[in-house]
Design a protein around this motif. Structure first.
Motif, PDB file in Angstrom:
ATOM      1  N   VAL A   1       0.835  -1.208   0.000  1.00 41.84           N
ATOM      2  CA  VAL A   1       0.000   0.000   0.000  1.00 41.84           C
ATOM      3  C   VAL A   1       0.869   1.257   0.000  1.00 41.84           C
ATOM      4  O   VAL A   1       0.585   2.220  -0.726  1.00 41.84           O
ATOM      5  CB  VAL A   1      -0.989  -0.017   1.189  1.00 41.84           C
ATOM      6  CG1 VAL A   1      -1.676   1.323   1.359  1.00 41.84           C
ATOM      7  CG2 VAL A   1      -2.013  -1.135   0.999  1.00 41.84           C
ATOM      8  N   ILE A   2       1.943   1.248   0.779  1.00 43.47           N
ATOM      9  CA  ILE A   2       2.866   2.395   0.774  1.00 43.47           C
ATOM     10  C   ILE A   2       3.412   2.601  -0.634  1.00 43.47           C
ATOM     11  O   ILE A   2       3.517   3.738  -1.107  1.00 43.47           O
ATOM     12  CB  ILE A   2       3.999   2.190   1.799  1.00 43.47           C
ATOM     13  CG1 ILE A   2       3.462   2.331   3.218  1.00 43.47           C
ATOM     14  CG2 ILE A   2       5.152   3.175   1.554  1.00 43.47           C
ATOM     15  CD1 ILE A   2       4.431   1.865   4.300  1.00 43.47           C
ATOM     16  N   SER A   3       3.743   1.514  -1.321  1.00 47.05           N
ATOM     17  CA  SER A   3       4.260   1.650  -2.689  1.00 47.05           C
ATOM     18  C   SER A   3       3.230   2.327  -3.589  1.00 47.05           C
ATOM     19  O   SER A   3       3.594   3.122  -4.464  1.00 47.05           O
ATOM     20  CB  SER A   3       4.668   0.292  -3.265  1.00 47.05           C
ATOM     21  OG  SER A   3       3.562  -0.473  -3.702  1.00 47.05           O
ATOM     22  N   MET A   4       1.974   2.045  -3.383  1.00 47.03           N
ATOM     23  CA  MET A   4       0.923   2.658  -4.210  1.00 47.03           C
ATOM     24  C   MET A   4       0.801   4.151  -3.943  1.00 47.03           C
ATOM     25  O   MET A   4       0.565   4.932  -4.868  1.00 47.03           O
ATOM     26  CB  MET A   4      -0.399   1.940  -3.982  1.00 47.03           C
ATOM     27  CG  MET A   4      -0.370   0.542  -4.527  1.00 47.03           C
ATOM     28  SD  MET A   4      -1.842  -0.367  -4.119  1.00 47.03           S
ATOM     29  CE  MET A   4      -1.329  -1.981  -4.658  1.00 47.03           C
ATOM     30  N   PHE A   5       0.974   4.548  -2.690  1.00 45.51           N
ATOM     31  CA  PHE A   5       1.005   5.977  -2.380  1.00 45.51           C
ATOM     32  C   PHE A   5       2.221   6.631  -3.042  1.00 45.51           C
ATOM     33  O   PHE A   5       2.122   7.729  -3.589  1.00 45.51           O
ATOM     34  CB  PHE A   5       1.039   6.211  -0.869  1.00 45.51           C
ATOM     35  CG  PHE A   5      -0.292   6.036  -0.200  1.00 45.51           C
ATOM     36  CD1 PHE A   5      -1.293   6.982  -0.340  1.00 45.51           C
ATOM     37  CD2 PHE A   5      -0.544   4.929   0.586  1.00 45.51           C
ATOM     38  CE1 PHE A   5      -2.525   6.827   0.280  1.00 45.51           C
ATOM     39  CE2 PHE A   5      -1.762   4.759   1.214  1.00 45.51           C
ATOM     40  CZ  PHE A   5      -2.766   5.710   1.062  1.00 45.51           C
ATOM     41  N   LEU A   6       3.354   5.953  -2.991  1.00 47.92           N
ATOM     42  CA  LEU A   6       4.569   6.477  -3.617  1.00 47.92           C
ATOM     43  C   LEU A   6       4.414   6.590  -5.131  1.00 47.92           C
ATOM     44  O   LEU A   6       4.778   7.608  -5.727  1.00 47.92           O
ATOM     45  CB  LEU A   6       5.774   5.606  -3.265  1.00 47.92           C
ATOM     46  CG  LEU A   6       6.214   5.641  -1.797  1.00 47.92           C
ATOM     47  CD1 LEU A   6       7.198   4.511  -1.510  1.00 47.92           C
ATOM     48  CD2 LEU A   6       6.814   6.989  -1.447  1.00 47.92           C
ATOM     49  N   PHE A   7       3.875   5.562  -5.760  1.00 45.26           N
ATOM     50  CA  PHE A   7       3.652   5.603  -7.208  1.00 45.26           C
ATOM     51  C   PHE A   7       2.706   6.741  -7.588  1.00 45.26           C
ATOM     52  O   PHE A   7       2.925   7.423  -8.587  1.00 45.26           O
ATOM     53  CB  PHE A   7       3.084   4.276  -7.729  1.00 45.26           C
ATOM     54  CG  PHE A   7       4.082   3.151  -7.785  1.00 45.26           C
ATOM     55  CD1 PHE A   7       5.356   3.339  -8.306  1.00 45.26           C
ATOM     56  CD2 PHE A   7       3.744   1.890  -7.331  1.00 45.26           C
ATOM     57  CE1 PHE A   7       6.268   2.295  -8.367  1.00 45.26           C
ATOM     58  CE2 PHE A   7       4.647   0.846  -7.386  1.00 45.26           C
ATOM     59  CZ  PHE A   7       5.913   1.038  -7.910  1.00 45.26           C
ATOM     60  N   ALA A   8       1.662   6.935  -6.787  1.00 47.22           N
ATOM     61  CA  ALA A   8       0.706   8.006  -7.080  1.00 47.22           C
ATOM     62  C   ALA A   8       1.361   9.382  -7.022  1.00 47.22           C
ATOM     63  O   ALA A   8       0.933  10.309  -7.705  1.00 47.22           O
ATOM     64  CB  ALA A   8      -0.467   7.938  -6.106  1.00 47.22           C
ATOM     65  N   GLN A   9       2.411   9.494  -6.215  1.00 47.01           N
ATOM     66  CA  GLN A   9       3.145  10.751  -6.105  1.00 47.01           C
ATOM     67  C   GLN A   9       4.291  10.843  -7.113  1.00 47.01           C
ATOM     68  O   GLN A   9       5.045  11.804  -7.114  1.00 47.01           O
ATOM     69  CB  GLN A   9       3.705  10.911  -4.679  1.00 47.01           C
ATOM     70  CG  GLN A   9       2.647  11.002  -3.609  1.00 47.01           C
ATOM     71  CD  GLN A   9       1.788  12.248  -3.758  1.00 47.01           C
ATOM     72  OE1 GLN A   9       2.278  13.324  -4.100  1.00 47.01           O
ATOM     73  NE2 GLN A   9       0.501  12.096  -3.529  1.00 47.01           N
ATOM     74  N   GLY A  10       4.431   9.807  -7.948  1.00 46.01           N
ATOM     75  CA  GLY A  10       5.487   9.801  -8.955  1.00 46.01           C
ATOM     76  C   GLY A  10       6.828   9.320  -8.461  1.00 46.01           C
ATOM     77  O   GLY A  10       7.838   9.447  -9.155  1.00 46.01           O
ATOM     78  N   ASN A  11       6.880   8.743  -7.284  1.00 44.52           N
ATOM     79  CA  ASN A  11       8.142   8.281  -6.703  1.00 44.52           C
ATOM     80  C   ASN A  11       8.322   6.787  -6.975  1.00 44.52           C
ATOM     81  O   ASN A  11       8.025   5.944  -6.134  1.00 44.52           O
ATOM     82  CB  ASN A  11       8.165   8.563  -5.202  1.00 44.52           C
ATOM     83  CG  ASN A  11       9.513   8.289  -4.577  1.00 44.52           C
ATOM     84  OD1 ASN A  11      10.340   7.584  -5.138  1.00 44.52           O
ATOM     85  ND2 ASN A  11       9.726   8.848  -3.411  1.00 44.52           N
ATOM     86  N   THR A  12       8.830   6.483  -8.156  1.00 46.12           N
ATOM     87  CA  THR A  12       9.051   5.075  -8.490  1.00 46.12           C
ATOM     88  C   THR A  12      10.325   4.531  -7.848  1.00 46.12           C
ATOM     89  O   THR A  12      10.435   3.335  -7.628  1.00 46.12           O
ATOM     90  CB  THR A  12       9.116   4.872 -10.011  1.00 46.12           C
ATOM     91  OG1 THR A  12      10.151   5.701 -10.540  1.00 46.12           O
ATOM     92  CG2 THR A  12       7.792   5.211 -10.669  1.00 46.12           C
ATOM     93  N   GLY A  13      11.250   5.415  -7.535  1.00 44.01           N
ATOM     94  CA  GLY A  13      12.514   4.979  -6.929  1.00 44.01           C
ATOM     95  C   GLY A  13      12.300   4.215  -5.643  1.00 44.01           C
ATOM     96  O   GLY A  13      12.910   3.171  -5.420  1.00 44.01           O
TER      97      GLY A  13
END
Length: 124
Positions: free
Chosen positions: A80-92
């Motif tokens: 779920v944290i990864s999905m929040f990160l992806f939504a913010q454009g943080n793929t790293g």
């Protein structure tokens, strides 16, 4: 273990409902993937597993059930944290969180399958 799964499931339900309400009020739906995963892998999946382990306590009382519980409940928040990160454009950061979290959830589900076929027999 059945009760533990159900207790955690209702926490995910609360988080999912609050996130959904927040997105709706703000009219910003960029976190719909996280919202869906919280509700499906958190509330629905863990709740159903809790019911299975309550109905079949011989499966719920195994080491497999305990390991499965922890893998799922470590993996899902990472996913779920990864999905929040992806939504913010943080793929790293999103990619490693997604890889580890997703893998832990998949292993958890595999342990469920093994546990069910090992300890739940037709006719019981």
């Amino acid at each position: 273990m059945g009760a533990r799964f159900i207790q955690v499931a209702v926490v995910y339900l609360l988080i999912g409902v609050l996130l959904g309400m927040g997105m709706g009020m703000a009219e910003k739906f960029i976190y719909t993937s996280a919202h869906a995963h919280i509700n499906l892998l958190g509330w629905a999946t863990l709740g159903l597993i809790g019911v299975v382990y309550t109905v079949y306590p011989e499966a719920g009382s195994t080491k497999l059930a305990s390991v499965q519980f922890w893998l799922h409940n470590i993996g899902l928040p990472l996913l779920v944290i990864s999905m929040f990160l992806f939504a913010q454009g943080n793929t790293g950061l999103g990619i490693p969180f997604s890889a580890v979290g997703g893998l832990l959830v998949i292993v958890s589900v595999l342990l469920l399958v093994v546990n069910v076929f090992r300890h739940i027999k037709p006719g019981r």
